[in-house]
Design a protein around this motif. Structure first.
Motif, mmCIF file in Angstrom:
data_model
loop_
_atom_site.group_PDB
_atom_site.id
_atom_site.type_symbol
_atom_site.label_atom_id
_atom_site.label_comp_id
_atom_site.label_asym_id
_atom_site.label_seq_id
_atom_site.Cartn_x
_atom_site.Cartn_y
_atom_site.Cartn_z
ATOM 1 N N VAL A 487 24.647 93.979 10.966
ATOM 2 C CA VAL A 487 23.221 93.695 11.132
ATOM 3 C C VAL A 487 23.007 92.867 12.390
ATOM 4 N N THR A 488 21.911 93.122 13.086
ATOM 5 C CA THR A 488 21.564 92.335 14.275
ATOM 6 C C THR A 488 20.058 92.210 14.390
ATOM 7 N N ALA A 489 19.626 91.083 14.964
ATOM 8 C CA ALA A 489 18.212 90.890 15.271
ATOM 9 C C ALA A 489 17.968 91.045 16.766
ATOM 10 N N LYS A 490 19.009 91.493 17.482
ATOM 11 C CA LYS A 490 18.915 91.718 18.929
ATOM 12 C C LYS A 490 18.501 90.454 19.672
ATOM 13 N N GLY A 491 19.155 89.362 19.366
ATOM 14 C CA GLY A 491 18.833 88.094 20.015
ATOM 15 C C GLY A 491 18.328 87.077 19.011
ATOM 16 N N GLN A 492 17.225 86.427 19.370
ATOM 17 C CA GLN A 492 16.649 85.424 18.478
ATOM 18 C C GLN A 492 16.277 86.053 17.135
ATOM 19 N N PRO A 493 16.709 85.439 16.044
ATOM 20 C CA PRO A 493 16.447 86.036 14.725
ATOM 21 C C PRO A 493 14.982 86.011 14.341
ATOM 22 N N ASP A 494 14.469 87.133 13.884
ATOM 23 C CA ASP A 494 13.099 87.212 13.402
ATOM 24 C C ASP A 494 13.085 86.977 11.890
ATOM 25 N N VAL A 495 11.908 86.783 11.353
ATOM 26 C CA VAL A 495 11.778 86.453 9.934
ATOM 27 C C VAL A 495 12.319 87.574 9.045
ATOM 28 N N ALA A 496 11.993 88.827 9.371
ATOM 29 C CA ALA A 496 12.416 89.945 8.528
ATOM 30 C C ALA A 496 13.937 90.038 8.448
ATOM 31 N N PRO A 520 25.858 77.674 24.129
ATOM 32 C CA PRO A 520 25.085 76.855 23.180
ATOM 33 C C PRO A 520 24.017 77.643 22.436
ATOM 34 N N TYR A 521 23.475 78.659 23.080
ATOM 35 C CA TYR A 521 22.392 79.414 22.452
ATOM 36 C C TYR A 521 22.925 80.348 21.363
ATOM 37 N N GLY A 522 24.158 80.813 21.527
ATOM 38 C CA GLY A 522 24.774 81.597 20.461
ATOM 39 C C GLY A 522 24.941 80.768 19.203
ATOM 40 N N LEU A 523 25.358 79.518 19.389
ATOM 41 C CA LEU A 523 25.528 78.628 18.243
ATOM 42 C C LEU A 523 24.175 78.257 17.639
ATOM 43 N N LYS A 524 23.151 78.136 18.471
ATOM 44 C CA LYS A 524 21.807 77.842 17.952
ATOM 45 C C LYS A 524 21.304 79.002 17.101
ATOM 46 N N ILE A 525 21.553 80.213 17.566
ATOM 47 C CA ILE A 525 21.143 81.390 16.804
ATOM 48 C C ILE A 525 21.863 81.421 15.458
ATOM 49 N N MET A 571 28.454 77.036 33.100
ATOM 50 C CA MET A 571 27.275 76.561 32.367
ATOM 51 C C MET A 571 26.326 75.846 33.322
ATOM 52 N N THR A 572 25.061 76.091 33.157
ATOM 53 C CA THR A 572 24.059 75.389 33.954
ATOM 54 C C THR A 572 23.861 73.986 33.388
ATOM 55 N N GLU A 573 23.145 73.170 34.128
ATOM 56 C CA GLU A 573 22.850 71.815 33.642
ATOM 57 C C GLU A 573 22.070 71.872 32.334
ATOM 58 N N GLN A 574 21.180 72.856 32.216
ATOM 59 C CA GLN A 574 20.414 73.007 30.979
ATOM 60 C C GLN A 574 21.330 73.437 29.829
ATOM 61 N N ASP A 575 22.291 74.309 30.128
ATOM 62 C CA ASP A 575 23.267 74.719 29.106
ATOM 63 C C ASP A 575 24.033 73.506 28.588
ATOM 64 N N LYS A 607 31.085 79.404 29.753
ATOM 65 C CA LYS A 607 30.531 80.197 28.661
ATOM 66 C C LYS A 607 30.893 81.652 28.902
ATOM 67 N N ALA A 608 30.725 82.452 27.877
ATOM 68 C CA ALA A 608 31.027 83.888 28.015
ATOM 69 C C ALA A 608 30.238 84.659 26.979
ATOM 70 N N GLU A 609 29.836 85.849 27.342
ATOM 71 C CA GLU A 609 29.139 86.720 26.409
ATOM 72 C C GLU A 609 30.148 87.602 25.671
ATOM 73 N N ILE A 610 29.707 88.192 24.593
ATOM 74 C CA ILE A 610 30.571 89.085 23.833
ATOM 75 C C ILE A 610 31.094 90.196 24.729
ATOM 76 N N GLN A 611 30.265 90.635 25.678
ATOM 77 C CA GLN A 611 30.639 91.753 26.545
ATOM 78 C C GLN A 611 31.791 91.413 27.492
#
Length: 636
Positions: A487-496, A520-525, A571-575, A607-611
């Protein structure tokens, strides 16, 4: 036997302070490791070990570790190796009074070992000047060691380990499949083209073939001091076992998950806890109940206006300061603090007008018993709302005010999440088989209340952050090889998607493993699925899925699986700020594994993406990485 002419000595010598190829180069390791050589700078004795160790630790295709166990050092103390005169020497005496780099050959006839030995012979003077002794040990007889020494003119010390005791003590990898690989074959061909030859007589010795010939060897940095083995470097034992073995471990995971679900008492709720702060939660309400709540609210506002007090909405605050993480529930909840939204105030008049408009629209939905999307809601008065984020935010406020879930308002989001794999369910009466939905899968219905009759023979649920990874796994039919629901929400998880995931978890009692980016955003998700979001903390009881396990991609995987540098992102400073902020969150602090991984990410600033796994092949994710993870039960 004739001695082959080596081309290694004809290479240009580097500057004295550098060796252009790491001494950790699978010195006597299988060519299948795909090692990338790195420079080692030899400094005075007090610094040389640090440099050697740092170079070894980042080698590709090799498993590195820090200190060896006390049991291993004790076992090595009983091991004897033999010099070329046939005298037995305790192996720990080789580094008792000095610092030594001890290389363990695969076997004395190995063509690759001869190439490495030849190369090191040219660097012996540099190593001597740095106070580092070079020692080679091979699994074989003293006669084999002598022949090797004579043929290669190796300038270091050579010892024989006829009983293979040191290899067993250090747990070096052994096996035919580890030795014979396509990469190894290519490297052997390259070595032959350079003039090196296998000594087939040594390789065919009975003892070599039966045992020593399949060892991959390794390298250690040790001394001074018998127990001072400060580094060990060896071929990784990360070899895929048969699928049947991996499936057994998955059955064990499923059994433990089902057992804990059946034996656990009634799930804790806020009312069961004595919290210092009062908290608010919403529940599913029928349309009639929502309609009644809206009418009661409007009636109270009318009384307020008629009495001359004007009107204002008493809205629960969803500010970050009004959130509370409850460890006992492992989710974020909303504290019971309200703010007034008066109409007769310049700063809030517009927002109170939007609130009244949203209440009116939802009342219409209740009367008609129909659903609309959030986008439909926005377009009823674009000039008033100006931006959909404003109407969406007030919609959440209204849910809090009425004490109901957002789903109870009959306002849904557009379809976003998808599911594929070993799942059958009914969608408003229609039976859906997710194994027959093609590569794209089945869109997760926005009306989860119409989903029912879930059936599955899956062993786990695989939650994937990215659509690209989802497509790879779906096309490869990963769910058939290892029965699962993807299952995937294609990024940020939606309510459904969050509701659907929780429903699967609670009804099917399956473990949930998550695959997200190493950032960090992967862990936030991942935390949104597991602990809830601060934006919708008022409904965390319905939106969170308990006990989601972090499968990958984890920061430690970047070195463990040797993700190439060109596939890692700085990683950027924001990351970095986001990562440090996450380390301060209570739901992260609760899990030591998360803290360790996130701290590593912030420290390395990578950082690294799944790809990034596609650098090893487009199907590496489904064919190697995930099977290895499941085999090792490597999740947090």
């Amino acid at each position: 036997m004739a001695i082959c002419q080596s081309t290694a000595f004809s290479r240009k010598m580097p500057q004295p302070s550098f060796i252009t190829k790491s001494i950790s180069a699978p010195l006597f390791l299988a060519a299948s490791t795909g090692h990338r050589h790195r420079a080692i700078k030899f400094l005075p004795k007090r610094q040389s070990h640090t440099i050697v160790r740092s170079a070894v630790s980042r080698s590709s295709g090799i498993e590195s570790s820090g200190l060896v166990s006390e049991d291993t050092t004790n076992l090595l103390d009983t091991v004897k190796v033999f010099n070329l005169e046939g005298n037995g020497i305790p192996i720990s005496d080789l580094w008792k009074d000095r610092k030594a780099v001890v290389a363990f050959a695969r076997h004395f006839g190995c063509v690759l070992c001869r190439k490495r030995a030849d190369y090191l012979a040219a660097k012996k003077d540099i190593m001597d000047a740095s106070g580092v002794a070079l020692v080679l040990i091979g699994p074989g007889s003293v006669d084999q060691a002598k022949t090797f020494f004579e043929q290669t003119k190796f300038k270091g010390e050579v010892y024989a380990d006829p009983n293979h005791s040191s290899y067993e003590a250090l747990k070096f990898v052994s096996g035919v499949l580890t030795t014979f690989t396509p990469k190894a074959g290519l490297k052997i061909i390259q070595s032959y083209m350079e003039g090196y030859r296998q000594d087939w007589k040594l390789s065919s010795e009975k003892d070599t073939v039966s045992r020593g010939g399949w060892y991959q060897g390794g390298i250690i940095v040790a001394g001074p001091g018998k127990t001072n083995i400060s580094y060990i470097h060896k071929v990784s034992a990360n070899r895929l076992k048969p699928d049947s073995v991996i499936l057994e471990s998955l059955h064990s995971l499923l059994k433990s998950t089902s057992s804990s679900s059946s034996t656990s008492s009634k799930p804790l709720t806020l009312s069961d806890l004595s919290l210092s702060s009062a908290c608010r939660e919403v529940t599913d309400l029928s349309l009639l109940s929502v309609q009644s709540a809206i009418e009661s609210l409007i009636l109270s506002l009318t009384h307020s206006i008629l009495s001359g007090r004007g009107f204002s909405f008493n809205v629960p605050s969803r500010a970050a300061t009004n959130q509370l993480y409850v460890p006992e529930l492992d989710r974020i909840v909303l504290k019971d603090k309200n703010t007034l939204r008066p109409f007769a105030n310049n700063s809030s008049v517009r927002k109170s007008t939007i609130t009244a408009k949203i209440l009116s629209l939802i009342h219409q939905l209740c009367l008609r018993s129909i659903h609309v999307t959030k986008r439909d809601l926005f377009y009823t008065d674009v000039k008033l709302f100006q931006d959909q984020t404003q109407s969406d935010a007030v919609l959440d406020d209204v849910s809090c005010m009425l004490g109901c879930t957002r789903s109870s308002l009959n306002v849904i989001a557009a379809e976003k999440g998808v599911v594929v794999g070993r799942l059958i369910f009914s969608d408003n009466g229609d039976m859906i088989d997710c194994t027959k939905m093609g590569m794209g899968g089945k869109a997760i219905p926005p009306n989860i209340d119409r989903v029912g009759d879930m059936q599955s023979d899956a062993l786990f649920i695989l939650l994937v952050e990215k659509d690209a990874a989802y497509i790879r796994l779906a096309e490869d039919r990963f769910y058939n090889r290892f029965p699962c629901i993807i299952v995937t929400a294609k990024g940020q998880p939606d309510v459904a998607t969050r509701l659907f995931l929780r429903k699967m978890k609670m009804e099917l009692k399956l473990p949930v493993l998550a695959l997200v980016d190493s950032d960090p955003y992967g862990l936030k998700i991942l935390s949104v699925y597991g602990c809830g979001s601060k934006n919708m903390s008022y409904d965390s009881a319905n939106l969170t899925t308990p006990d989601i396990k972090w499968l990958g991609i984890r920061p430690s995987d970047l070195d463990k699986y040797k993700i190439p540098e060109q596939c890692r992102l700085p990683m950027t400073e924001q990351d970095i700020k986001t990562g440090k902020d996450l380390l301060e969150e209570d739901f992260v602090k609760k899990n030591p594994g998360w803290v360790e991984e996130l701290s590593l990410m912030v420290k390395t600033k990578q950082k690294a993406e799944i790809q990034a796994l596609s650098s090893f092949g487009f199907q590496y994710l489904s064919e190697v990485y995930l099977p290895l993870k499941l085999q090792q039960q490597d999740w947090l």
